[in-house]
Write a protein that holds these residues in place. Structure first.
Motif, mmCIF file in Angstrom:
data_model
loop_
_atom_site.group_PDB
_atom_site.id
_atom_site.type_symbol
_atom_site.label_atom_id
_atom_site.label_comp_id
_atom_site.label_asym_id
_atom_site.label_seq_id
_atom_site.Cartn_x
_atom_site.Cartn_y
_atom_site.Cartn_z
ATOM 1 N N ARG A 95 4.230 -2.056 -1.503
ATOM 2 C CA ARG A 95 4.286 -3.251 -1.949
ATOM 3 C C ARG A 95 5.374 -4.400 -2.676
ATOM 4 O O ARG A 95 5.381 -5.205 -2.992
ATOM 5 N N LEU A 98 5.752 -6.321 0.180
ATOM 6 C CA LEU A 98 4.867 -7.745 0.246
ATOM 7 C C LEU A 98 5.006 -8.498 -1.959
ATOM 8 O O LEU A 98 5.449 -9.894 -1.026
ATOM 9 N N GLY A 122 -3.490 -7.494 -0.462
ATOM 10 C CA GLY A 122 -1.935 -6.837 0.372
ATOM 11 C C GLY A 122 -2.198 -5.959 -0.974
ATOM 12 O O GLY A 122 -2.134 -4.689 -0.959
#
Length: 441
Positions: A95, A98, A122
């Motif tokens: 994370r 992203l 995502g």
């Protein structure tokens, strides 16, 4: 008693335990980052890419859709894994990568709606995996009789993140622009991964795949009257609440004329109610019982938000109504999160915990993207303020489900539930077992 001793005496007992303290620290930092991202990511769409109501709906839907599509298989998969903590660390790191990609492409002049949708999708998928594993890790760190205390501490951090996160997010957006403000969220994911890497609790054993493994959690929910009622109430409030939140930033900035900084301060100041709710929940439970406290939370969460579409007139009146709405709603949200989370934690058998959580998320969080889509469509068709009236009034209907249920009559947390009988092995598992030599034991 020395000053140090008096200070130590005020520290909750669970925070004196190193493993829980590190877990709680990582959760607290990550929750603050999530709040920064919650205001910064929509503002990236509004300020950097000039999003309309429909595009805001699609962005919210992209982040929420994994809860509908992945929660059930993710819960089944997590129950079959022995090392959920390691999985959570990997999802934190992914994370961070992203969310950091947004300021990077913005700096290069290449940011698009397609990337925003992909990042939101995502992050939503990784969050599903993190959360179903987290329910198992939580009970590995806290004794069964102290779920309310543990949930109060975690949700108290969440309430503090409501205070600090939006305010910091709004200020960071003004100082750095919305995309660059997302770097703060990336750092919090790294901090969460670091804290998780420094604990090593004994996790519940993995449950092997067998016939009915994927649907066991769903079947267990529908057999429980308490879970059925709370699921229906949660799904109702989630659906209408996400109609509301999909359009709130757009409504506040365009129709009410709030700047990013003022919006962040309003949300942060209003979320002081969350701290009050987290601090008072234990006392409320002791006074009226766990079930009635759940009902109070379900009522106090949506009702104050009726003040938001009502807001109008002088700026001071608008800000006052928004403050009261946020204060009351966040207080109610903390009460229902702590009490309902503790009640469900006590009810769910360990062997089914991730699967029940996955099924519950599918049924309740799964309506969030539907709410986001409905918000975008209604906002485009009838306007922002009428849609917010529908959203706030509709959320109050959650009480229709829990008031006739057994929930109001529950005074104490139930004892440890019986573990379910093992499912019959699947055909492939049976074949594998028959092909193996018998053990010497």
């Amino acid at each position: 008693m020395t000053a140090r001793g008096r200070l130590s005496a005020t520290v909750p007992d669970l925070l004196r335990k190193r493993s829980f303290r590190r877990y709680w620290t990582g959760q607290s930092i990550s929750l603050a980052g999530d709040q920064i991202s919650q205001i910064a990511l929509p503002l990236v769409a509004v300020l950097a890419l000039h999003a309309n109501a429909a595009q805001m709906g699609w962005l919210a839907t992209a982040q929420l859709m994994p809860a509908l599509l992945l929660s059930l298989p993710a819960g089944a998969w997590a129950d079959s894994r022995a090392y959920r903590r390691r999985i959570m660390i990997v999802t934190d790191l992914a994370r961070a990568v992203l969310i950091a990609s947004v300021p990077l492409t913005y700096a290069l002049g290449a940011l698009t709606f397609t990337q925003l949708y992909a990042v939101a999708l995502g992050i939503g998928a990784l969050t599903v995996v993190f959360d179903v594993c987290n329910t198992v890790l939580f009970v590995s760190l806290i004794p069964a009789g102290r779920y309310i205390e543990g949930n109060a501490l975690v949700n108290g951090s969440r309430a503090m993140s409501f205070v600090a996160g939006p305010s910091a997010g709004g200020l960071l957006v003004q100082l750095l622009t919305a995309p660059l403000a997302l770097l703060a969220d990336a750092v919090t994911y790294l901090a969460s991964a670091y804290c998780l890497a420094r604990i090593s609790p004994v996790e519940p054993s993995a449950v092997p795949f067998a016939q009915g493994h994927f649907t066991a959690g769903l079947r267990w929910i529908f057999r429980s009257r308490v879970m059925r009622a709370t699921f229906a109430a949660s799904a109702t409030v989630q659906f209408f609440n996400f109609i509301f939140h999909t359009l709130f930033v757009l409504y506040a900035t365009t129709e009410l004329g709030l700047s990013a900084g003022v919006l962040g301060l309003v949300l942060g100041a209003g979320a002081i109610g969350g701290l009050a709710g987290a601090a008072l929940t234990g006392r409320l439970v002791r006074r009226i019982g766990i079930g009635p406290a759940v009902i109070v939370g379900f009522a106090a969460f949506p009702v104050p938000l009726l003040l938001v579409p009502l807001a109008g007139g002088p700026d001071t009146l608008v800000l006052g109504l928004l403050f009261l709405a946020e204060f009351g709603s966040c207080a109610g949200a903390m009460v229902v999160d702590i009490t309902l989370g503790s009640l469900q934690t006590a009810l769910i058998p360990h062997a089914l915990r991730a699967r029940v959580n996955g099924a519950y998320r599918t049924l309740t969080h799964g309506v969030r993207p539907l709410g986001a889509l409905a918000g975008g469509a209604l906002g485009t068709a009838v306007g922002l303020r009428p849609t917010l009236w529908v959203a706030t009034a509709g959320a109050v209907l959650c009480l229709v489900w829990v008031l006739p249920s057994p929930v109001p009559r529950i005074r104490e947390l139930p004892g440890p539930p019986p573990e379910p009988a093992p499912c019959a092995p699947s055909a492939s598992a049976s074949a594998s077992a028959s092909a193996s030599p018998p053990s010497s034991g």
